[in-house]
Design a protein around this motif. Structure first.
Motif, PDB file in Angstrom:
ATOM      1  N   ALA A   1      -2.821  14.990   3.757  1.00 44.95           N
ATOM      2  CA  ALA A   1      -2.472  13.586   3.558  1.00 44.95           C
ATOM      3  C   ALA A   1      -3.055  12.725   4.674  1.00 44.95           C
ATOM      4  CB  ALA A   1      -0.957  13.409   3.492  1.00 44.95           C
ATOM      5  N   VAL A   2      -3.026  13.257   5.904  1.00 51.44           N
ATOM      6  CA  VAL A   2      -3.608  12.539   7.048  1.00 51.44           C
ATOM      7  C   VAL A   2      -5.102  12.350   6.832  1.00 51.44           C
ATOM      8  CG1 VAL A   2      -4.195  12.734   9.492  1.00 51.44           C
ATOM      9  CG2 VAL A   2      -1.863  13.226   8.722  1.00 51.44           C
ATOM     10  N   SER A   3      -5.778  13.432   6.436  1.00 51.96           N
ATOM     11  CA  SER A   3      -7.226  13.364   6.225  1.00 51.96           C
ATOM     12  C   SER A   3      -7.578  12.358   5.140  1.00 51.96           C
ATOM     13  CB  SER A   3      -7.774  14.747   5.852  1.00 51.96           C
ATOM     14  OG  SER A   3      -7.568  15.665   6.910  1.00 51.96           O
ATOM     15  N   THR A   4      -6.821  12.370   4.042  1.00 50.36           N
ATOM     16  CA  THR A   4      -7.086  11.449   2.942  1.00 50.36           C
ATOM     17  C   THR A   4      -6.865  10.001   3.349  1.00 50.36           C
ATOM     18  OG1 THR A   4      -6.453  13.133   1.318  1.00 50.36           O
ATOM     19  CG2 THR A   4      -6.446  10.837   0.588  1.00 50.36           C
ATOM     20  N   ALA A   5      -5.769   9.753   4.074  1.00 54.84           N
ATOM     21  CA  ALA A   5      -5.411   8.384   4.447  1.00 54.84           C
ATOM     22  C   ALA A   5      -6.333   7.813   5.522  1.00 54.84           C
ATOM     23  CB  ALA A   5      -3.960   8.340   4.917  1.00 54.84           C
ATOM     24  N   LEU A   6      -6.787   8.665   6.443  1.00 57.21           N
ATOM     25  CA  LEU A   6      -7.554   8.159   7.590  1.00 57.21           C
ATOM     26  C   LEU A   6      -9.066   8.300   7.421  1.00 57.21           C
ATOM     27  CD1 LEU A   6      -5.385   9.364  10.614  1.00 57.21           C
ATOM     28  CD2 LEU A   6      -5.358   7.158   9.429  1.00 57.21           C
TER      29      LEU A   6
ATOM     30  N   VAL B   1      -1.726   0.277  14.908  1.00 57.31           N
ATOM     31  CA  VAL B   1      -2.385   1.563  14.700  1.00 57.31           C
ATOM     32  C   VAL B   1      -2.334   1.931  13.224  1.00 57.31           C
ATOM     33  CG1 VAL B   1      -2.452   4.000  15.358  1.00 57.31           C
ATOM     34  CG2 VAL B   1      -1.648   2.299  17.006  1.00 57.31           C
ATOM     35  N   VAL B   2      -3.503   2.220  12.656  1.00 59.17           N
ATOM     36  CA  VAL B   2      -3.576   2.670  11.269  1.00 59.17           C
ATOM     37  C   VAL B   2      -3.245   4.152  11.231  1.00 59.17           C
ATOM     38  CG1 VAL B   2      -5.039   2.917   9.233  1.00 59.17           C
ATOM     39  CG2 VAL B   2      -5.357   0.961  10.766  1.00 59.17           C
ATOM     40  N   THR B   3      -2.188   4.531  10.535  1.00 61.67           N
ATOM     41  CA  THR B   3      -1.781   5.927  10.413  1.00 61.67           C
ATOM     42  C   THR B   3      -1.654   6.289   8.938  1.00 61.67           C
ATOM     43  OG1 THR B   3       0.616   5.588  10.312  1.00 61.67           O
ATOM     44  CG2 THR B   3      -0.392   5.591  12.516  1.00 61.67           C
ATOM     45  N   ALA B   4      -1.394   7.560   8.681  1.00 59.54           N
ATOM     46  CA  ALA B   4      -1.196   8.002   7.300  1.00 59.54           C
ATOM     47  C   ALA B   4       0.061   7.395   6.695  1.00 59.54           C
ATOM     48  CB  ALA B   4      -1.128   9.530   7.253  1.00 59.54           C
ATOM     49  N   ASP B   5       0.968   6.926   7.542  1.00 55.80           N
ATOM     50  CA  ASP B   5       2.203   6.299   7.072  1.00 55.80           C
ATOM     51  C   ASP B   5       2.095   4.779   7.014  1.00 55.80           C
ATOM     52  OD1 ASP B   5       3.316   8.797   6.934  1.00 55.80           O
ATOM     53  OD2 ASP B   5       4.234   8.683   8.922  1.00 55.80           O
ATOM     54  N   GLY B   6       0.880   4.256   7.211  1.00 58.24           N
ATOM     55  CA  GLY B   6       0.683   2.811   7.222  1.00 58.24           C
ATOM     56  C   GLY B   6       0.401   2.311   8.628  1.00 58.24           C
ATOM     57  N   ILE B   7       0.388   0.996   8.788  1.00 59.29           N
ATOM     58  CA  ILE B   7       0.134   0.405  10.102  1.00 59.29           C
ATOM     59  C   ILE B   7       1.432   0.365  10.894  1.00 59.29           C
ATOM     60  CG2 ILE B   7      -0.562  -1.683  11.337  1.00 59.29           C
ATOM     61  CD1 ILE B   7      -2.464  -2.308   9.084  1.00 59.29           C
TER      62      ILE B   7
ATOM     63  N   MET C   1       7.386  15.146   8.097  1.00 61.66           N
ATOM     64  CA  MET C   1       6.098  15.084   8.791  1.00 61.66           C
ATOM     65  C   MET C   1       4.972  15.030   7.752  1.00 61.66           C
ATOM     66  SD  MET C   1       4.959  15.137  11.945  1.00 61.66           S
ATOM     67  CE  MET C   1       3.447  15.432  12.854  1.00 61.66           C
ATOM     68  N   THR C   2       4.027  14.096   7.941  1.00 60.70           N
ATOM     69  CA  THR C   2       2.926  13.950   7.006  1.00 60.70           C
ATOM     70  C   THR C   2       2.019  15.180   7.060  1.00 60.70           C
ATOM     71  OG1 THR C   2       3.003  11.581   7.428  1.00 60.70           O
ATOM     72  CG2 THR C   2       1.064  12.426   6.309  1.00 60.70           C
ATOM     73  N   SER C   3       1.594  15.685   5.905  1.00 57.46           N
ATOM     74  CA  SER C   3       0.767  16.883   5.856  1.00 57.46           C
ATOM     75  C   SER C   3      -0.631  16.597   6.375  1.00 57.46           C
ATOM     76  CB  SER C   3       0.690  17.411   4.426  1.00 57.46           C
ATOM     77  OG  SER C   3      -0.050  16.528   3.618  1.00 57.46           O
ATOM     78  N   THR C   4      -1.333  17.691   6.765  1.00 57.43           N
ATOM     79  CA  THR C   4      -2.692  17.558   7.287  1.00 57.43           C
ATOM     80  C   THR C   4      -3.622  16.961   6.240  1.00 57.43           C
ATOM     81  OG1 THR C   4      -2.354  19.475   8.734  1.00 57.43           O
ATOM     82  CG2 THR C   4      -4.632  18.812   8.273  1.00 57.43           C
TER      83      THR C   4
ATOM     84  N   PRO D   1     -11.146   6.850   5.375  1.00 59.54           N
ATOM     85  CA  PRO D   1     -11.853   5.558   5.310  1.00 59.54           C
ATOM     86  C   PRO D   1     -12.037   4.895   6.672  1.00 59.54           C
ATOM     87  CG  PRO D   1     -10.175   5.695   3.597  1.00 59.54           C
ATOM     88  CD  PRO D   1      -9.943   6.846   4.517  1.00 59.54           C
ATOM     89  N   TYR D   2     -11.273   5.331   7.663  1.00 60.70           N
ATOM     90  CA  TYR D   2     -11.357   4.748   9.002  1.00 60.70           C
ATOM     91  C   TYR D   2     -12.165   5.626   9.966  1.00 60.70           C
ATOM     92  CZ  TYR D   2      -7.908   1.472   7.299  1.00 60.70           C
ATOM     93  OH  TYR D   2      -7.269   0.490   6.570  1.00 60.70           O
ATOM     94  N   GLY D   3     -12.794   6.688   9.425  1.00 56.86           N
ATOM     95  CA  GLY D   3     -13.675   7.504  10.247  1.00 56.86           C
ATOM     96  C   GLY D   3     -13.127   8.847  10.675  1.00 56.86           C
ATOM     97  N   TRP D   4     -11.947   9.220  10.207  1.00 55.32           N
ATOM     98  CA  TRP D   4     -11.356  10.513  10.570  1.00 55.32           C
ATOM     99  C   TRP D   4     -12.189  11.642   9.987  1.00 55.32           C
ATOM    100  CZ3 TRP D   4      -7.609  11.867  13.888  1.00 55.32           C
ATOM    101  CH2 TRP D   4      -6.985  13.111  13.763  1.00 55.32           C
ATOM    102  N   ASP D   5     -12.480  12.660  10.800  1.00 53.17           N
ATOM    103  CA  ASP D   5     -13.251  13.812  10.320  1.00 53.17           C
ATOM    104  C   ASP D   5     -12.722  15.079  10.979  1.00 53.17           C
ATOM    105  OD1 ASP D   5     -14.275  13.832  12.942  1.00 53.17           O
ATOM    106  OD2 ASP D   5     -16.075  12.711  12.377  1.00 53.17           O
ATOM    107  N   GLU D   6     -13.367  16.197  10.686  1.00 54.43           N
ATOM    108  CA  GLU D   6     -12.891  17.483  11.209  1.00 54.43           C
ATOM    109  C   GLU D   6     -12.939  17.532  12.729  1.00 54.43           C
ATOM    110  OE1 GLU D   6     -14.837  20.792   9.456  1.00 54.43           O
ATOM    111  OE2 GLU D   6     -14.231  20.303   7.394  1.00 54.43           O
TER     112      GLU D   6
END
Length: 364
Positions: free
Chosen positions: A6-11, A47-53, A1-4, A13-18
């Motif tokens: 890692a998710v924040s870092t990867a997403l 879908v753009v995810t932390a694991d890629g599209i 499972m991708t860490s929190t 640029p696409y507008g992910w925030d707290e």
């Protein structure tokens, strides 16, 4: 499972925030993966995810209601693995750009979700259609996004005086809206636009031939969108963009490019119309009657402003048209509004008949 983290870092640029992370927490507890919809077609989406599209099916998200289908810009919860993968839910939208369906029914169609800036591209290669610009702006204001008008192909208007007059015409039709002139071909004016869309999410709107794909390529810094020449006679082109696509910009921010829109029907956009015609709304506060239609009523401040040259007649006619259209689309789904419109039509009919009778009486 991708860490929190890692998710924040990867997403990010696409507008992910707290705030999005907090909204997603219940889905994270169910083991689902967050991502942002980059493209939708035929019941599936990228879908753009932390694991890629990842490619996912949208059938679990209420497909019968056109206002609840997954659209480009949505933040969604997808299966972490499997074949096929599914979108299980989408997060509550902060904003949504909605128009009425081209069938002229009362249904709404969501063009883009979670948008901060609505960039309306207008080509200077053809005569300005100020009424269409006002229509786009009404939908943009109603969506909750900040509208921006970008006059493209400015290199085709080499005379600075002519260009200044065109900008002034648009500014008069777009109170409170930045109006920029750009030439994507020569890179002129792009620095201001890049700074404006450098944070948040922007949706790029306009007719076919407005230069949206060329503008998108200039903002992204690569030929990501196909570009075709517009016809010289009317400035229209074939749809080079056939789906809505979400693109991360190198300078920051996210861009959603859209197909050229031939029909731009209003959808419950009363607030947006009022914002576009804010000067008319302000004048209306001085009318004798609070429900003045600015047609035949006495002591109408709006008509007086037209007669005095303070308000362009074209603006009032465009305002009336959009108000009537919006009332019609709302009345299709709201019985109370339908009843009010019928009463208003009967009242106006009675007033018209009474005026005709009085006129006949004076000449007998």
């Amino acid at each position: 499972m991708t860490s929190t983290s890692a998710v924040s870092t990867a997403l990010a640029p696409y507008g992910w925030d707290e705030a999005w992370a907090d909204a997603f927490a219940p889905h994270a507890a169910d083991g689902l993966l967050p991502g942002r919809v980059a493209r939708v077609d035929r019941g599936q989406c990228d879908v753009v995810t932390a694991d890629g599209i990842v490619r996912a099916d949208t059938e679990f998200v209420v497909p019968r209601d056109p206002m609840k289908v997954v659209c480009t810009g949505d933040w969604v919860a997808v299966d972490p693995d499997g074949d096929p993968r599914y979108v299980r839910a989408y997060l509550p939208r902060r904003t949504a750009f909605v128009r009425s369906t081209s069938s002229k029914r009362s249904d709404g169609q969501i063009l883009a979700a979670n948008v901060d800036h609505a960039v309306v591209a207008v080509s200077l290669a053809v005569d300005l259609d100020l009424g269409r610009i006002e229509r786009f702006l009404a939908l943009a204001w109603e969506s909750g996004a900040q509208p921006v008008v970008v006059l493209t192909k400015a290199d085709l208007v080499p005379d600075p005086v002519t260009l200044a007059h065109l900008v002034q015409d648009v500014e008069t039709s777009a109170p409170g809206v930045p109006v920029l002139t750009v030439s994507a071909l020569h890179g002129e004016g792009l620095d201001v636009l890049v700074a404006l869309v450098g944070s948040g999410t922007s949706v790029l709107l306009g007719q076919s031939g407005a230069g949206k794909s060329t503008l998108a390529n200039a903002l992204v810094g690569a030929d990501v969108m196909d570009v075709r020449a517009a016809r010289d006679v009317d400035g229209k082109g074939r749809h080079t963009t056939t789906t809505r696509n979400l693109l991360a910009l190198p300078s920051g921010g996210v861009l959603i490019d859209t197909p050229g829109l031939r029909g731009v029907g209003l959808y419950d956009a009363e607030t947006g119309v009022g914002q576009v015609f804010s000067e008319i709304e302000e004048l209306a506060e001085r009318c004798r009657f609070h429900d003045c239609a600015h047609e035949t009523e006495p002591d109408c401040a709006v008509r007086s402003a037209v007669e005095d040259g303070e308000l362009p007649r074209r603006r009032l006619e465009s305002y009336r048209k959009l108000v009537r259209e919006n009332q019609w689309i709302v009345a299709k789904t709201d019985a109370r509004v339908r009843a009010e419109l019928r009463r208003d039509w009967r009242r106006k009919g009675a007033e018209g008949r009474a005026a005709m009778e009085a006129k006949r009486g004076r000449f007998q």
